[in-house]
Design an enzyme around this catalytic site. Sequence first.
Site, PDB file in Angstrom:
ATOM      1  N   ARG A  47       0.961  -1.239   0.174  1.00  0.00           N
ATOM      2  CA  ARG A  47       0.124  -0.009  -0.145  1.00  0.00           C
ATOM      3  C   ARG A  47       0.958   1.345  -0.085  1.00  0.00           C
ATOM      4  NH1 ARG A  47      -3.619  -0.566   5.080  1.00  0.00           N
ATOM      5  NH2 ARG A  47      -4.704   0.958   4.566  1.00  0.00           N
ATOM      6  N   ASP A 135       7.075  -1.183  11.549  1.00  0.00           N
ATOM      7  CA  ASP A 135       5.483   0.026  11.216  1.00  0.00           C
ATOM      8  C   ASP A 135       4.844   0.604  12.196  1.00  0.00           C
ATOM      9  OD1 ASP A 135       4.283  -2.119  11.285  1.00  0.00           O
ATOM     10  OD2 ASP A 135       2.984  -2.434   9.422  1.00  0.00           O
ATOM     11  N   TYR A 400      34.073  26.495  -6.821  1.00  0.00           N
ATOM     12  CA  TYR A 400      33.254  25.617  -6.983  1.00  0.00           C
ATOM     13  C   TYR A 400      34.324  25.418  -8.469  1.00  0.00           C
ATOM     14  CZ  TYR A 400      31.867  20.744  -8.889  1.00  0.00           C
ATOM     15  OH  TYR A 400      31.427  19.983  -9.272  1.00  0.00           O
TER      16      TYR A 400
END
Length: 477
Positions: A47, A135, A400
Site C-alpha cells: 500500500r 511499522d 567550485y
Amino acid sequence: MPRARWQRQGKHGTERPAQANHREIIVTSSAARPLAVIILAAGQGTRMKSSLHKVLHPVAGRPMLLHLLASAAQLSPQRQVVVVGAGRDQVERAVEGTGAVIAVQEQQLGTGHAVAQAHDALAGFAGDVLILYGDVPLVRADTMRAMLDRLNRGDEPRAVVLGFRPDDAAAYGRIIADGQGIIEKMVEYKDADDPERAVTLCNSGLMAVRSTDLFVLLDAIGNNNAAGEYYLPDIVMLPGGQSAVIETDAWEVAGVNSRAELAGVEALWQARRRADAMRDGVTLVAPDTVFFSHDTQLGRDVVVQPNVVFGPGVTVADNVTIHAFSHLEGASVDSGAEIGPYARLRPGAQIGAKAKVGNFVEIKKATLGEGAKANHLSYIGDASVGAGANIGAGTITCNYDGYFKYRTDIGAGAFIGSNSALVAPVSIGAGAIVAAGSVVTRPVEPDSLCLVRPEQVGKTGWAARFRERMQARKPHK
C-alpha cells in the site's frame, strides 16, 4: 513451524550492542534480566507503492525501524533481531552497525511464523523478549519497560500484550480482561459478537514473553484459519497459563501501512516534539508550522518564528532567534545569533555567538565568527569568516571550479563590499576592505583596500547621440 536462516549485521561483520543516542537517558531493567528484542519487518508494504522498504520510510528524518532500535537501545538489550522478507537487502544496509541481527522469513505465513524465524538468532539466550513491529515506530522506552515489569510481576503471566483504546475501534482485535488486567479472551473483530465488539480495549500486537516460553508456545499454535497462517496472538489463549494486558495511549501504537498513515504518524511525532520544545523553554510563534528532526537540539529562550524547518543534525544554543521561512540542516548556532528570515544553513554551517545570517543567505560548510554578519543575498561556502566581519549584499564565495572545492578565509573585522565574488582559494586579511563589485582572485593583505574593477569613465552627451543614431537607422512606418 518452519524457521529460516539468519545473518548478523555489524561493523566488520561482528555483533555489537546497539548504541543509544547521546542525548537519551539509558534505562536499566529493575529486574536486571537479560533482554532481547524482535522487530517484525517482513511485510510487503504494497500500500506504500514504493521501491523503498516500508519500515525505512522516515519519520522526523529517521527511518521508522531506526526509531524503534533507538528506543529499544535505551533498555540495553543483549540481542536485537529484525525479521525481514521482501526488500531485506535494504533493511540489512539500514541496520548495519547497530548490532542488530537479521532473520529471514522466506514465506509470509503470519506473525507467529515471523517471530519463529528469530529462533536461531536467540540460541542460548535466556531472558525476556520484546516483540515489536517495524511499522509502529513511536513506542517509547518507558512503555517497553512497563511491559517487561508486568511480565516479571509475581503472578508471572506467560505473555504481556500492549493494549490501547482508539477513538474509533473499527476492526481492531478486542481484548477482554478482568479488573487486574488478566486476559480472559482475545478475539478478532470479524469473529467477535456484539458485546465483544462493544469493548474498547484493542490489541496493538506488541508483546513481551519470556524466552523459555516463546518458541514452545509458537510450536503449539496452528494455522487452521482462512488464511492458513500462524498468528502470534494465538499464544495468549493456549491452555495451561494466563496472560496480561497493560494499556498505552493510541498515538504510541499508531501503525503505518500507507502514505496517508505515514503522514499521520509524522504529525503525531511533530505535535509531541513541539510540545516538548515549548515546555523546555522554546518559543514557537506558530507551532504547527515548525518541523523538527529526530535529533534537533534547542536551548532555552530560543524563538522560532513561523515556517521554520529543522533537518537532521541541528544544535541551537540559548537566546537564538530563527526568523520565518528558514531551513537548517547539519548546522550549529551559538548563543545570541540571529538567523533569517529566508536563510538556509546547510551541513557544516557553524554560526558564532551574536552572528547574523539574514535574508536569502546560504551558508554551507563554513564558520561565521562571533558577531559576524551576512545580512543579504549571499552564498558563503567552504569558508571561514572572522569575528566581526561584514559580508555585503550579493557576495559569493566561488568555491567550485566544476571539479574540486576550495576554501575562502576572511579575517576578523574585514568588510566585503556588495556584489563581490571571492574566487577560492583566496584569503582576505583581518580588517581589510574589499570594494563593492570586486572579483578577488589573489590574497588581500590585512587592513588594505582591495579594488578590482575598471576605472569609471563618463562621456558627456554620448547617450543622446547614441539614441539619435539608432532612431535614424530604424525604419519609419
